[in-house]
Design a protein around this motif. Sequence first.
Motif, PDB file in Angstrom:
ATOM      1  N   GLY A 111     -10.118  -8.474  33.685  1.00 25.84           N
ATOM      2  CA  GLY A 111     -10.555  -7.392  32.805  1.00 25.84           C
ATOM      3  C   GLY A 111      -9.846  -6.101  33.189  1.00 25.84           C
ATOM      4  N   TRP A 112      -9.977  -5.073  32.318  1.00 23.37           N
ATOM      5  CA  TRP A 112      -9.197  -3.856  32.538  1.00 23.37           C
ATOM      6  C   TRP A 112      -9.853  -2.651  31.888  1.00 23.37           C
ATOM      7  N   THR A 113      -9.688  -1.504  32.493  1.00 22.24           N
ATOM      8  CA  THR A 113     -10.161  -0.240  31.928  1.00 22.24           C
ATOM      9  C   THR A 113      -9.222   0.871  32.395  1.00 22.24           C
ATOM     10  N   MET A 114      -8.813   1.701  31.425  1.00 23.12           N
ATOM     11  CA  MET A 114      -7.901   2.806  31.759  1.00 23.12           C
ATOM     12  C   MET A 114      -8.489   4.136  31.297  1.00 23.12           C
ATOM     13  N   HIS A 115      -8.135   5.187  32.002  1.00 22.40           N
ATOM     14  CA  HIS A 115      -8.408   6.534  31.493  1.00 22.40           C
ATOM     15  C   HIS A 115      -7.556   6.735  30.239  1.00 22.40           C
ATOM     16  N   THR A 119      -3.336   5.649  28.746  1.00 25.04           N
ATOM     17  CA  THR A 119      -3.052   4.453  27.950  1.00 25.04           C
ATOM     18  C   THR A 119      -1.741   4.678  27.188  1.00 25.04           C
ATOM     19  N   GLY A 120      -1.243   3.596  26.606  1.00 24.50           N
ATOM     20  CA  GLY A 120      -0.021   3.694  25.797  1.00 24.50           C
ATOM     21  C   GLY A 120       1.243   3.845  26.624  1.00 24.50           C
ATOM     22  N   ARG A 121       1.140   3.555  27.912  1.00 31.88           N
ATOM     23  CA  ARG A 121       2.326   3.679  28.783  1.00 31.88           C
ATOM     24  C   ARG A 121       2.606   2.385  29.541  1.00 31.88           C
ATOM     25  N   TYR A 123       0.663   0.888  31.675  1.00 30.02           N
ATOM     26  CA  TYR A 123       0.086   0.793  33.026  1.00 30.02           C
ATOM     27  C   TYR A 123      -0.902  -0.377  33.129  1.00 30.02           C
ATOM     28  N   ALA A 124      -1.726  -0.552  32.090  1.00 25.31           N
ATOM     29  CA  ALA A 124      -2.726  -1.635  32.147  1.00 25.31           C
ATOM     30  C   ALA A 124      -2.025  -2.985  32.208  1.00 25.31           C
ATOM     31  N   ALA A 125      -0.954  -3.129  31.422  1.00 23.64           N
ATOM     32  CA  ALA A 125      -0.206  -4.389  31.431  1.00 23.64           C
ATOM     33  C   ALA A 125       0.466  -4.612  32.783  1.00 23.64           C
ATOM     34  N   GLU A 126       0.974  -3.541  33.360  1.00 24.55           N
ATOM     35  CA  GLU A 126       1.641  -3.659  34.667  1.00 24.55           C
ATOM     36  C   GLU A 126       0.646  -4.123  35.736  1.00 24.55           C
ATOM     37  N   ARG A 151     -13.316  -6.753  18.143  1.00 24.81           N
ATOM     38  CA  ARG A 151     -12.967  -5.472  17.487  1.00 24.81           C
ATOM     39  C   ARG A 151     -12.094  -4.606  18.379  1.00 24.81           C
ATOM     40  N   ASN A 152     -11.906  -5.046  19.628  1.00 29.62           N
ATOM     41  CA  ASN A 152     -11.181  -4.228  20.616  1.00 29.62           C
ATOM     42  C   ASN A 152      -9.667  -4.510  20.508  1.00 29.62           C
ATOM     43  N   ASP A 153      -9.049  -3.857  19.529  1.00 36.27           N
ATOM     44  CA  ASP A 153      -7.638  -4.135  19.228  1.00 36.27           C
ATOM     45  C   ASP A 153      -6.727  -3.886  20.436  1.00 36.27           C
ATOM     46  N   ARG A 160      -2.215 -10.327  24.372  1.00 38.64           N
ATOM     47  CA  ARG A 160      -1.015 -10.928  23.759  1.00 38.64           C
ATOM     48  C   ARG A 160       0.246 -10.496  24.517  1.00 38.64           C
ATOM     49  N   ARG A 161       0.277  -9.240  24.966  1.00 38.53           N
ATOM     50  CA  ARG A 161       1.430  -8.756  25.737  1.00 38.53           C
ATOM     51  C   ARG A 161       1.599  -9.568  27.026  1.00 38.53           C
ATOM     52  N   LEU A 162       0.479 -10.034  27.560  1.00 35.33           N
ATOM     53  CA  LEU A 162       0.511 -10.819  28.807  1.00 35.33           C
ATOM     54  C   LEU A 162       0.774 -12.304  28.546  1.00 35.33           C
TER      55      LEU A 162
END
Length: 198
Positions: A111-115, A119-121, A123-126, A151-153, A160-162
């Motif tokens: 699981g994951w949570t970002m400030h 986001t959009g950089r 970091y979560a995927a990394e 609903r959490n696009d 999918r990126r992973l």
Amino acid sequence: MEPRAFTPVTIDAPIRTERLILRPMTLDDVDDIHAYQSLDEVCRYLLFEPRSRETVAEKVAFYSTATTLEKDGDFLQLALELPASADAPARVIGDSYFSVKSVANLGGEIGWTMHPDFTGRGYAAEAASAVLDFAFTTLGLHRVAADLDPRNDASIALCRRLGMREEAHFVEDLAFRGEWADTGIYAILDREWAARVR
Ligand SMILES: CC(C)(COP(=O)(O)OP(=O)(O)OC[C@H]1O[C@@H](n2cnc3c(N)ncnc32)[C@H](O)[C@@H]1OP(=O)(O)O)[C@@H](O)C(=O)NCCC(=O)NCCS
């Protein structure tokens, strides 16, 4: 295929990625973590309501002790630290969750949570890539899944990126904030991960 072997692990050193340091939380992180866990937009699809600083401090104290994975239910809640730069001091910009669901079946959950400022950089995927690598290479797991709100696009895009595949969509299986909500299950196998990173 022969089942692999589970290797119990205690996190005694940070996991470093290109831009981040993944490590157990400490009480020094409470303000950084409260900065995002207190936000409605962050908690919209999470199973907890926005947290007070006091609640974050209690959770962080507990999470800081969760460093060993050896049996079902053991988990990590790692701080994602962006190291200090010329412009800014080091700070925690999110966290990565990982748990052992079944030692017998070599299954884990991520699981994951970002400030939102971070986001959009990618970091979560990394961070998630490093956790998947750890799960498959170090722990020896066979399958890692993510449960999410369909609903959490942003979370689905990350799966999918992973390279995670949608495996299930449960209809109204969750009593969530006064209404029924669905659950999506995404997953990836060890051999699929190995093929991606090769
Ligand atoms: C889910 C969540 C972690 C996704 O964060 P994210 O930053 O969008 O995810 P990624 O790290 O994959 O970043 C992808 C974005 O970074 C961009 N990006 C920029 N540099 C990148 C890089 N080096 N590598 C990959 N992506 C990069 C991508 O193009 C993509 O942009 P887009 O969203 O405009 O398409 C975040 O939205 C979040 O914390 N939500 C609230 C908590 C939550 O709901 N958690 C999930 C519960 S199941």
